[in-house]
Design a protein around this motif. Sequence first.
Motif, mmCIF file in Angstrom:
data_model
loop_
_atom_site.group_PDB
_atom_site.id
_atom_site.type_symbol
_atom_site.label_atom_id
_atom_site.label_comp_id
_atom_site.label_asym_id
_atom_site.label_seq_id
_atom_site.Cartn_x
_atom_site.Cartn_y
_atom_site.Cartn_z
ATOM 1 N N CYS A 452 35.663 30.248 42.803
ATOM 2 C CA CYS A 452 36.210 31.515 42.320
ATOM 3 C C CYS A 452 35.141 32.324 41.592
ATOM 4 O O CYS A 452 35.089 33.566 41.726
ATOM 5 C CB CYS A 452 37.414 31.264 41.416
ATOM 6 N N ASP A 453 34.292 31.658 40.823
ATOM 7 C CA ASP A 453 33.188 32.347 40.152
ATOM 8 C C ASP A 453 32.268 32.977 41.183
ATOM 9 O O ASP A 453 31.815 34.124 41.018
ATOM 10 C CB ASP A 453 32.429 31.355 39.269
ATOM 11 N N ASP A 454 31.995 32.255 42.261
ATOM 12 C CA ASP A 454 31.148 32.776 43.330
ATOM 13 C C ASP A 454 31.811 33.968 44.025
ATOM 14 O O ASP A 454 31.140 34.952 44.364
ATOM 15 C CB ASP A 454 30.856 31.670 44.350
ATOM 16 N N LEU A 455 33.122 33.907 44.220
ATOM 17 C CA LEU A 455 33.836 35.011 44.861
ATOM 18 C C LEU A 455 33.812 36.261 43.987
ATOM 19 O O LEU A 455 33.678 37.384 44.489
ATOM 20 C CB LEU A 455 35.280 34.601 45.159
ATOM 21 N N ALA A 456 33.937 36.089 42.672
ATOM 22 C CA ALA A 456 33.846 37.240 41.766
ATOM 23 C C ALA A 456 32.461 37.868 41.855
ATOM 24 O O ALA A 456 32.326 39.110 41.883
ATOM 25 C CB ALA A 456 34.143 36.807 40.336
ATOM 26 N N ALA A 457 31.415 37.047 41.914
ATOM 27 C CA ALA A 457 30.055 37.570 42.045
ATOM 28 C C ALA A 457 29.882 38.279 43.383
ATOM 29 O O ALA A 457 29.236 39.345 43.456
ATOM 30 C CB ALA A 457 29.046 36.428 41.906
ATOM 31 N N TYR A 458 30.452 37.722 44.439
ATOM 32 C CA TYR A 458 30.384 38.341 45.767
ATOM 33 C C TYR A 458 31.066 39.708 45.767
ATOM 34 O O TYR A 458 30.521 40.693 46.299
ATOM 35 C CB TYR A 458 31.047 37.413 46.784
ATOM 36 N N THR A 459 32.238 39.774 45.170
ATOM 37 C CA THR A 459 32.976 41.034 45.095
ATOM 38 C C THR A 459 32.184 42.074 44.317
ATOM 39 O O THR A 459 32.101 43.247 44.720
ATOM 40 C CB THR A 459 34.343 40.800 44.420
ATOM 41 N N HIS A 460 31.610 41.653 43.216
ATOM 42 C CA HIS A 460 30.792 42.553 42.390
ATOM 43 C C HIS A 460 29.624 43.106 43.214
ATOM 44 O O HIS A 460 29.350 44.324 43.209
ATOM 45 C CB HIS A 460 30.284 41.785 41.171
ATOM 46 N N THR A 461 28.950 42.234 43.947
ATOM 47 C CA THR A 461 27.806 42.645 44.761
ATOM 48 C C THR A 461 28.228 43.620 45.862
ATOM 49 O O THR A 461 27.558 44.629 46.111
ATOM 50 C CB THR A 461 27.132 41.412 45.379
#
Length: 545
Positions: A452-461
């Motif tokens: 989920c942390d990785d998905l939040a970073a992906y969305t931000h990017t």
Amino acid sequence: MAREAETHADIPFGPEDTPWQKTFSGLRVVGGRPYGTPPSSDPREAYIAVPEVPHHKVQLPPTGLDANQYTEAEALFRSHIDTQTRNFAGYQVTSALDYEGRLGHYLNRHLNNVGDPYQSSSYTLNSKVLERAVLDYFASLWHAKWPHDPKDPESYWGYVLTMGSSEGNLYGLWNARDYLSGRPLRTDPRQPGRETAAGQTPRDAGAHAFHPVAFFSEDTHYSLTKAVRALDIDTFHALGSTRYPDDNPLAPGTPWPRQVPSTEHGAIDVEQLAVLVRFFASRGHPILVSLNHGSTFKGAYDDVEAVARTVRGICAQYGLDSRRVRGESGGPEERSGFWVHVDGALGAGYTPYLEMARDVGMVQQAPPAFDFRLPDVHSLTMSGHKWMGTPWACGVFMTRTGLQMAPPGASEYIGAADTTFAGSRNGFSALLMWDYLARHSYDDLVRLAARCDDLAAYTHTRLLALQERLGRDLWVARSPQSLTVRFRQPRADIVRRYSLSGETVHADGAARAYVHLYAMRHLTRQRVDELIGELRQPGAFPRSP
């Protein structure tokens, strides 16, 4: 008036648009007139429309719905909810649920956890045996002393909530108010089992010794405002505005702020909080601070350790770090003159696993400590429907046994002490939380937190890339380690399709209409990409007026 009632009685009602007065069976017509009042206007025009579920299709006439009408109405509602579930992205709840196959049996059973979780009850249709297992699980996760022991003031006490963290905040502030106001605790920690009632002035105290003042940040959940009003707890804004209108220590001569200012990322500003706390501590007021571990909109984490250290240090200067309160028997009782409550609605259920992920190198960072490792954390709450995911609101409240307030009255009827906020409590919630935790190991949840942390970073990017492509400032931002990414509010149909929560944020002297997306475990990169695709289309972001 009679003519008006007759006209209203002819308002079309129900799936077949039958005049309301003709929807009654013979058993419900008294003296030629239907039982009950007619509608005063057409409900279809009075309420907000849900286009996918026409209101008249789900209206409930006195005859009920026949089999065909029920099937049609339920199918409309099911289709609507299933569609919204697939696209649900804007709130901090998990919608990937799979309880039906295992737990459907219990929908035909009554489970009511009335009374204290650690006491048996004459109401035997309860899930308290599972509730205690859930509470022990979180006591360990949050570094509290467990199991609960009524004779050990350092052991934890808590219960499974029926309303989610809003109830946990209300109960935590209630407990804090009574503790700081010198009201009775459940037991005297020095003599287990004996009820005490405080009511004498503590040492070196002035007129405000039992008048606590509440502090919380401008990014705090709206339930805190309701809680302090319901509990009649003065906030620093209310007390400052009435008693010291010209003495705002942050800006003398200007109005007091309604809440403690936050940083750009949404965490409480510790330095400004310290100034406000000092103002009231120096005047003898006990201090009640409510902190966020994952704020509602920005997902920010208050630095609980820094706040607790700061508040204790200030209180120590004014004799509020430890004070004596005398009970009815005249014996002294040591209490602190401050209380730190943590609203961890999402974060308390998520960040312990993110911390474990950091410790094994799966992520680089985790939020600061927030739990009972910190001796000055007095109470903590979490919502079960957010990180874990349940079909309805629920959660956990926890404090230390020695801090627990006395129940307001006897409860012989239920066969257990009435120590919780609600009377009846949803026993199904404890079953759901137990089921989830029984089927997910720490390793499972650590991997999930990292994903989920990785998905939040992906969305931000992806949103930053979209911003660059469009050549327009979309105000894209993500607070450190937050699962939410916020950005400029798009067109209304996009907001509704993805259930994007909105909030007006003041920045650079202007009001900005934001929405945010939460990277919960049901969300996928594919769904994020679909949203980005819609946001890329011309007209997705209306021009500012």
